[in-house]
Design an enzyme around this catalytic site. Structure first.
Site, short mmCIF file in Angstrom:
data_model
loop_
_atom_site.label_atom_id
_atom_site.label_comp_id
_atom_site.label_asym_id
_atom_site.label_seq_id
_atom_site.Cartn_x
_atom_site.Cartn_y
_atom_site.Cartn_z
N CYS A 287 0.80 -1.23 0.00
CA CYS A 287 0.00 0.00 0.00
C CYS A 287 0.84 1.29 0.00
O CYS A 287 0.58 2.22 -0.77
CB CYS A 287 -0.97 -0.01 1.18
SG CYS A 287 -0.29 -0.71 2.67
N HIS B 11 -2.79 6.42 4.46
CA HIS B 11 -1.37 6.48 4.84
C HIS B 11 -0.80 7.84 4.45
O HIS B 11 -0.95 8.28 3.30
CB HIS B 11 -0.56 5.41 4.09
CG HIS B 11 -0.85 3.99 4.53
ND1 HIS B 11 -1.59 3.67 5.63
CD2 HIS B 11 -0.44 2.81 3.98
CE1 HIS B 11 -1.65 2.35 5.75
NE2 HIS B 11 -0.97 1.81 4.77
N1 LIG Z 1 -5.19 -3.75 4.37
C1 LIG Z 1 -4.45 -3.11 3.48
O1 LIG Z 1 -4.38 -1.87 3.47
C2 LIG Z 1 -3.66 -3.90 2.45
C3 LIG Z 1 -3.02 -3.19 1.44
C4 LIG Z 1 -2.30 -3.89 0.46
C5 LIG Z 1 -2.22 -5.26 0.55
N2 LIG Z 1 -2.83 -5.93 1.57
C6 LIG Z 1 -2.70 -7.39 1.61
O2 LIG Z 1 -3.96 -7.96 1.18
C7 LIG Z 1 -4.19 -9.17 1.91
C8 LIG Z 1 -5.52 -9.07 2.63
O3 LIG Z 1 -5.45 -8.02 3.57
P1 LIG Z 1 -6.66 -7.63 4.54
O4 LIG Z 1 -6.27 -6.35 5.14
O5 LIG Z 1 -7.95 -7.71 3.80
O6 LIG Z 1 -6.60 -8.82 5.62
P2 LIG Z 1 -7.75 -9.36 6.59
O7 LIG Z 1 -8.70 -8.28 6.90
O8 LIG Z 1 -7.06 -10.03 7.70
O9 LIG Z 1 -8.53 -10.47 5.69
C9 LIG Z 1 -7.97 -11.72 5.38
C10 LIG Z 1 -8.93 -12.55 4.54
O10 LIG Z 1 -8.31 -13.84 4.32
C11 LIG Z 1 -9.20 -14.86 4.77
N3 LIG Z 1 -8.44 -15.99 5.37
C12 LIG Z 1 -7.59 -15.95 6.42
N4 LIG Z 1 -7.11 -17.20 6.68
C13 LIG Z 1 -7.69 -18.01 5.76
C14 LIG Z 1 -7.62 -19.41 5.49
N5 LIG Z 1 -6.90 -20.22 6.26
N6 LIG Z 1 -8.33 -19.91 4.45
C15 LIG Z 1 -9.09 -19.11 3.70
N7 LIG Z 1 -9.23 -17.77 3.90
C16 LIG Z 1 -8.53 -17.24 4.91
C17 LIG Z 1 -10.05 -14.22 5.86
O11 LIG Z 1 -11.23 -14.98 5.99
P3 LIG Z 1 -11.99 -15.08 7.44
O12 LIG Z 1 -12.74 -13.80 7.60
O13 LIG Z 1 -12.88 -16.26 7.26
O14 LIG Z 1 -10.92 -15.29 8.48
C18 LIG Z 1 -10.28 -12.83 5.22
O15 LIG Z 1 -11.29 -12.93 4.24
C19 LIG Z 1 -3.00 -9.36 2.85
O16 LIG Z 1 -2.04 -10.19 2.28
C20 LIG Z 1 -2.45 -7.94 3.00
O17 LIG Z 1 -1.08 -7.92 3.31
C21 LIG Z 1 -3.56 -5.28 2.51
#
Ligand SMILES: NC(=O)c1ccc[n+]([C@@H]2O[C@H](COP(=O)([O-])OP(=O)(O)OC[C@H]3O[C@@H](n4cnc5c(N)ncnc54)[C@H](OP(=O)(O)O)[C@@H]3O)[C@@H](O)[C@H]2O)c1
Length: 354
Positions: free
Chosen positions: A149, A243
């Site tokens: 990000c 950010h």
């Molecule tokens: N947040 C940001 O600003 C941002 C920016 C750029 C990139 N990213 C990247 O994008 C990705 C997602 O980020 P996020 O912020 O959305 O994270 P998050 O809120 O923690 O969401 C994670 C997702 O993955 C699913 N998940 C977790 N463990 C799993 C498993 N064992 N099997 C299947 N599904 C599973 C979760 O499902 P449940 O709800 O069922 O647990 C949820 O839908 C990450 O790799 C992060 O580094 C994030």
């Protein structure tokens, strides 16, 4: 005709934004949502802790959330799959899905630095999509990565300066929102009344990914840019979204502030067939003149969260300039960029041999 899309990791913060953007999208039809086993079989409205400021679209409320299972996803025959999983999960699912021949746009940090996998910030390096043809030697599908990000926000602001004046060094100190750590990211006891001057692996990501986004296209894929380097220092702050980055740049040529402002506002984007895309902001970079802008709460939704806002542009000694840039981390820095990448690919699909 619309392309069928699936969101893998649809209940997380990035997944929710993807769901929001892909519902009623003019080019994509949302046909499937997945999450962890714990949530599978539930209606989306019962499975998700909805966290966006916008209402959950009514079209997705009753959709059943599937388990994230490769055979199940394959049976749905999606044209495009957006993954928003923790990187250790994404490492497995992204690769299994491209091996099965799918087009995958992935938000996690795994595989971002591989030369044949484009790491895309479309206005900066849309032309990198074509190196994905090299993936034909590895698997049937195609994998495209969304950058970290901070990196997406930073590289957008750097692009016009790099093009017009050359860059030798970049120092960046970040103030990163809580949503950057995901739905269950930072405990409130750790962040209230506090700033945390460390985010695991974040500094390496910003440093390396920036050089890949500004990298050169070669017959073996993307070669990292070797004209400048980026030195980051990161902080988690008590802000929900957006950010803010304090950026210090040594340019190749000495420049004055009016030239920098002109370059940023008139930004000549990386043009392939990526004009006129539904998610593309009219002005990718907005320059503000007030002494106390940009601010997360006031400026993060510029261009529907897809523009970055630059302010406090100042000249330092000799070839140094400094400014602050702000971007919406889960939109410009994640889901909005993911959808913009998909639109860019679709517009150029004839030249991609997919
Ligand atoms: N947040 C940001 O600003 C941002 C920016 C750029 C990139 N990213 C990247 O994008 C990705 C997602 O980020 P996020 O912020 O959305 O994270 P998050 O809120 O923690 O969401 C994670 C997702 O993955 C699913 N998940 C977790 N463990 C799993 C498993 N064992 N099997 C299947 N599904 C599973 C979760 O499902 P449940 O709800 O069922 O647990 C949820 O839908 C990450 O790799 C992060 O580094 C994030």
């Amino acid at each position: 005709m619309k392309l069928n899309a699936i969101v893998v990791g649809s209940t997380g913060l990035v997944g929710q934004r993807l769901v929001y953007y892909l519902t009623n999208h003019p080019w994509f039809k949302l046909i499937g949502l997945t999450a962890s086993k714990e949530r599978s079989g539930k209606k989306y409205m019962d499975a998700v802790k909805w966290s966006l400021e916008n209402e959950m679209p009514k079209e997705v409320k009753d959709m059943i959330v599937y388990d994230t299972d490769i055979d199940l996803i394959t049976s749905l025959k999606p044209d495009v799959i957006f993954t928003a999983l923790p990187s250790n999960m994404s490492q497995f699912y992204d690769i299994e899905l491209v091996k099965r021949g799918f087009l995958v746009i992935s938000h996690a940090s795994n595989n971002r630095m591989e030369p044949d996998i484009p790491l895309l910030n479309p206005e900066v390096n849309a032309d990198h999509i074509f190196v994905s043809k090299l993936q034909k030697e590895r698997w049937k599908g195609r994998l495209f990565k969304v950058p970290n990000c901070v990196t997406s926000i930073l590289t957008l602001a750097l692009k016009p300066i790099y093009d017009d004046f050359g860059i030798q060094q970049v120092f960046v100190s970040t103030m990163q929102a809580l949503s950057g750590a995901g739905l269950n990211g930072v405990p409130s006891m750790a962040i209230l009344d506090n700033i945390i001057p460390y985010i695991e692996h974040e500094e390496e990501k910003i440093e390396n990914e920036s050089l890949k986004i500004f990298g050169y296209i070669t017959p073996k894929g993307i070669k990292l840019n070797d004209k400048f380097y980026v030195s980051p220092s990161v902080h988690r702050v008590n802000v929900l979204e957006g950010h803010l980055e304090s950026v210090f740049i040594k340019t190749e040529k000495e420049v004055d502030i009016d030239d920098i402002k002109k370059a940023l506002t008139e930004f000549k984007e990386n043009k392939i067939k990526n004009f006129d895309l539904p998610s593309k902001p009219k002005n990718p970079i907005i320059v503000r003149e007030e002494v106390d802008r940009p601010q997360p709460r006031l400026d993060r939704n510029e261009g529907n969260g897809m523009s970055v806002v630059v302010g406090r542009i100042r000249k330092d000694k000799k070839n140094w300039i400094k400014f602050n840039v702000l971007g919406h981390n889960t939109i410009r820095g994640a889901a909005g960029n993911g959808v913009l990448i998909a639109e860019t690919l679709l517009k150029n699909i004839d030249s991609l041999d997919i």
